[in-house]
Design a protein around this motif. Structure first.
Motif, PDB file in Angstrom:
ATOM      1  N   THR A 146       0.838  -1.193   0.000  1.00  0.00           N
ATOM      2  CA  THR A 146       0.000   0.000   0.000  1.00  0.00           C
ATOM      3  C   THR A 146       0.870   1.238   0.000  1.00  0.00           C
ATOM      4  OG1 THR A 146      -1.791  -1.130   1.156  1.00  0.00           O
ATOM      5  CG2 THR A 146      -1.778   1.270   1.259  1.00  0.00           C
ATOM      6  N   CYS A 147       0.462   2.233  -0.763  1.00  0.00           N
ATOM      7  CA  CYS A 147       1.122   3.533  -0.761  1.00  0.00           C
ATOM      8  C   CYS A 147       0.112   4.574  -0.294  1.00  0.00           C
ATOM      9  CB  CYS A 147       1.630   3.875  -2.151  1.00  0.00           C
ATOM     10  SG  CYS A 147       2.501   5.454  -2.255  1.00  0.00           S
ATOM     11  N   THR A 148       0.369   5.156   0.846  1.00  0.00           N
ATOM     12  CA  THR A 148      -0.515   6.179   1.399  1.00  0.00           C
ATOM     13  C   THR A 148      -0.005   7.549   0.987  1.00  0.00           C
ATOM     14  OG1 THR A 148      -1.070   4.755   3.261  1.00  0.00           O
ATOM     15  CG2 THR A 148      -1.510   7.109   3.505  1.00  0.00           C
ATOM     16  N   VAL A 149      -0.912   8.349   0.459  1.00  0.00           N
ATOM     17  CA  VAL A 149      -0.557   9.662  -0.073  1.00  0.00           C
ATOM     18  C   VAL A 149      -1.074  10.749   0.862  1.00  0.00           C
ATOM     19  CG1 VAL A 149      -0.817  11.220  -2.029  1.00  0.00           C
ATOM     20  CG2 VAL A 149      -0.601   8.755  -2.418  1.00  0.00           C
ATOM     21  N   SER A 150      -0.237  11.730   1.138  1.00  0.00           N
ATOM     22  CA  SER A 150      -0.645  12.892   1.923  1.00  0.00           C
ATOM     23  C   SER A 150      -0.193  14.153   1.204  1.00  0.00           C
ATOM     24  CB  SER A 150      -0.057  12.841   3.333  1.00  0.00           C
ATOM     25  OG  SER A 150       1.350  12.774   3.291  1.00  0.00           O
ATOM     26  N   LEU A 210       3.087  -7.809 -14.572  1.00  0.00           N
ATOM     27  CA  LEU A 210       1.990  -7.534 -13.652  1.00  0.00           C
ATOM     28  C   LEU A 210       0.652  -7.870 -14.291  1.00  0.00           C
ATOM     29  CD1 LEU A 210       1.273  -6.456 -10.835  1.00  0.00           C
ATOM     30  CD2 LEU A 210       1.023  -4.190 -11.881  1.00  0.00           C
ATOM     31  N   LYS A 211       0.518  -7.611 -15.575  1.00  0.00           N
ATOM     32  CA  LYS A 211      -0.744  -7.920 -16.254  1.00  0.00           C
ATOM     33  C   LYS A 211      -1.035  -9.407 -16.220  1.00  0.00           C
ATOM     34  CE  LYS A 211      -0.971  -4.026 -19.467  1.00  0.00           C
ATOM     35  NZ  LYS A 211      -0.925  -3.610 -20.890  1.00  0.00           N
ATOM     36  N   SER A 212       0.020 -10.219 -16.233  1.00  0.00           N
ATOM     37  CA  SER A 212      -0.195 -11.668 -16.264  1.00  0.00           C
ATOM     38  C   SER A 212      -0.458 -12.247 -14.877  1.00  0.00           C
ATOM     39  CB  SER A 212       1.010 -12.367 -16.894  1.00  0.00           C
ATOM     40  OG  SER A 212       2.164 -12.186 -16.097  1.00  0.00           O
ATOM     41  N   HIS A 213       0.072 -11.613 -13.856  1.00  0.00           N
ATOM     42  CA  HIS A 213      -0.201 -12.132 -12.500  1.00  0.00           C
ATOM     43  C   HIS A 213      -0.121 -11.021 -11.484  1.00  0.00           C
ATOM     44  CE1 HIS A 213       4.125 -12.358 -11.252  1.00  0.00           C
ATOM     45  NE2 HIS A 213       4.320 -12.629 -12.510  1.00  0.00           N
ATOM     46  N   GLY A 214      -1.197 -10.238 -11.432  1.00  0.00           N
ATOM     47  CA  GLY A 214      -1.254  -9.204 -10.416  1.00  0.00           C
ATOM     48  C   GLY A 214      -2.197  -8.080 -10.796  1.00  0.00           C
ATOM     49  N   SER A 215      -2.276  -7.085  -9.929  1.00  0.00           N
ATOM     50  CA  SER A 215      -3.173  -5.969 -10.170  1.00  0.00           C
ATOM     51  C   SER A 215      -2.736  -4.745  -9.379  1.00  0.00           C
ATOM     52  CB  SER A 215      -4.605  -6.341  -9.784  1.00  0.00           C
ATOM     53  OG  SER A 215      -4.691  -6.629  -8.397  1.00  0.00           O
ATOM     54  N   ILE A 216      -3.274  -3.605  -9.782  1.00  0.00           N
ATOM     55  CA  ILE A 216      -3.130  -2.352  -9.048  1.00  0.00           C
ATOM     56  C   ILE A 216      -4.518  -1.848  -8.744  1.00  0.00           C
ATOM     57  CG2 ILE A 216      -2.446   0.064  -9.255  1.00  0.00           C
ATOM     58  CD1 ILE A 216      -0.068  -0.765 -10.832  1.00  0.00           C
ATOM     59  N   ALA A 217      -4.703  -1.315  -7.544  1.00  0.00           N
ATOM     60  CA  ALA A 217      -6.018  -0.822  -7.133  1.00  0.00           C
ATOM     61  C   ALA A 217      -5.845   0.470  -6.353  1.00  0.00           C
ATOM     62  CB  ALA A 217      -6.731  -1.883  -6.289  1.00  0.00           C
ATOM     63  N   ARG A 218      -6.960   1.101  -6.030  1.00  0.00           N
ATOM     64  CA  ARG A 218      -6.909   2.299  -5.214  1.00  0.00           C
ATOM     65  C   ARG A 218      -8.112   2.360  -4.286  1.00  0.00           C
ATOM     66  NH1 ARG A 218      -8.517   7.542  -9.015  1.00  0.00           N
ATOM     67  NH2 ARG A 218     -10.650   6.872  -9.498  1.00  0.00           N
ATOM     68  N   LEU A 228      -0.586  -2.382  -4.691  1.00  0.00           N
ATOM     69  CA  LEU A 228      -0.020  -3.290  -5.683  1.00  0.00           C
ATOM     70  C   LEU A 228      -0.203  -4.706  -5.180  1.00  0.00           C
ATOM     71  CD1 LEU A 228       1.805  -3.583  -8.283  1.00  0.00           C
ATOM     72  CD2 LEU A 228       3.739  -3.665  -6.697  1.00  0.00           C
ATOM     73  N   HIS A 229      -0.647  -5.596  -6.066  1.00  0.00           N
ATOM     74  CA  HIS A 229      -0.940  -6.964  -5.641  1.00  0.00           C
ATOM     75  C   HIS A 229      -0.391  -7.979  -6.653  1.00  0.00           C
ATOM     76  CE1 HIS A 229      -3.747  -5.224  -2.722  1.00  0.00           C
ATOM     77  NE2 HIS A 229      -4.143  -4.446  -3.703  1.00  0.00           N
ATOM     78  N   MET A 276       6.620  -1.268 -12.448  1.00  0.00           N
ATOM     79  CA  MET A 276       5.646  -2.344 -12.332  1.00  0.00           C
ATOM     80  C   MET A 276       4.295  -1.979 -12.937  1.00  0.00           C
ATOM     81  SD  MET A 276       7.168  -4.811 -10.765  1.00  0.00           S
ATOM     82  CE  MET A 276       5.794  -5.824 -10.202  1.00  0.00           C
ATOM     83  N   GLY A 277       3.848  -0.779 -12.661  1.00  0.00           N
ATOM     84  CA  GLY A 277       2.544  -0.377 -13.132  1.00  0.00           C
ATOM     85  C   GLY A 277       2.134   0.936 -12.501  1.00  0.00           C
ATOM     86  N   ALA A 278       0.976   1.438 -12.908  1.00  0.00           N
ATOM     87  CA  ALA A 278       0.490   2.711 -12.416  1.00  0.00           C
ATOM     88  C   ALA A 278      -1.027   2.743 -12.447  1.00  0.00           C
ATOM     89  CB  ALA A 278       1.053   3.858 -13.239  1.00  0.00           C
TER      90      ALA A 278
END
Length: 119
Positions: free
Chosen positions: A21-25, A65-73, A82-83, A50-52
């Motif tokens: 997890t990336c926490t933004v402030s 990442l497209k083949s095994h993983g995901s990005i969410a918010r 990032l997963h 990795m991705g955005a």
């Protein structure tokens, strides 16, 4: 300027799914034209994008990442994640998150979080 802070498990076992997890402030992840990236650096190697995820929720990923993983918010928590799934020891790296306005180059980075994949 925004501040970013990564968090993660530190150690995961092979074949598991990693969650970072990336926490933004100091700014919103929905601010127009901002892109929020994950970048990693394996030991002894260079930086690897990795991705955005974009301000509008559009996601971009490396072939890996497209083949095994995901990005969410999570906009209510103002963080993105990032997963990568089915991790192997080759996924051992320092993982960074970074912000970028309009693909003009990264303007802020997190301090990085070490992830080790080992049984």
């Amino acid at each position: 300027q925004v501040q970013l802070e990564e968090s993660g498990p530190g150690l995961v076992k092979p074949s598991q799914t990693l969650s970072l997890t990336c926490t933004v402030s100091g700014g919103s992840i929905t601010s127009d034209y901002y892109y929020w990236s994950w970048i990693r650096q394996p030991p002894g190697k260079g930086l690897e994008w990795m991705g955005a995820i974009a301000y509008d929720g559009t996601t971009y990923g490396s072939p890996s990442l497209k083949s095994h993983g995901s990005i969410a918010r999570n906009t209510s928590k103002n963080h993105f994640s990032l997963h990568p799934s089915s991790v192997t020891p080759e996924d051992t790296a320092v993982y960074y998150c970074a912000s970028e306005y309009g693909f003009r180059g990264y303007d802020s980075w997190g301090q990085g979080t070490q992830v080790t994949v080992s049984s």
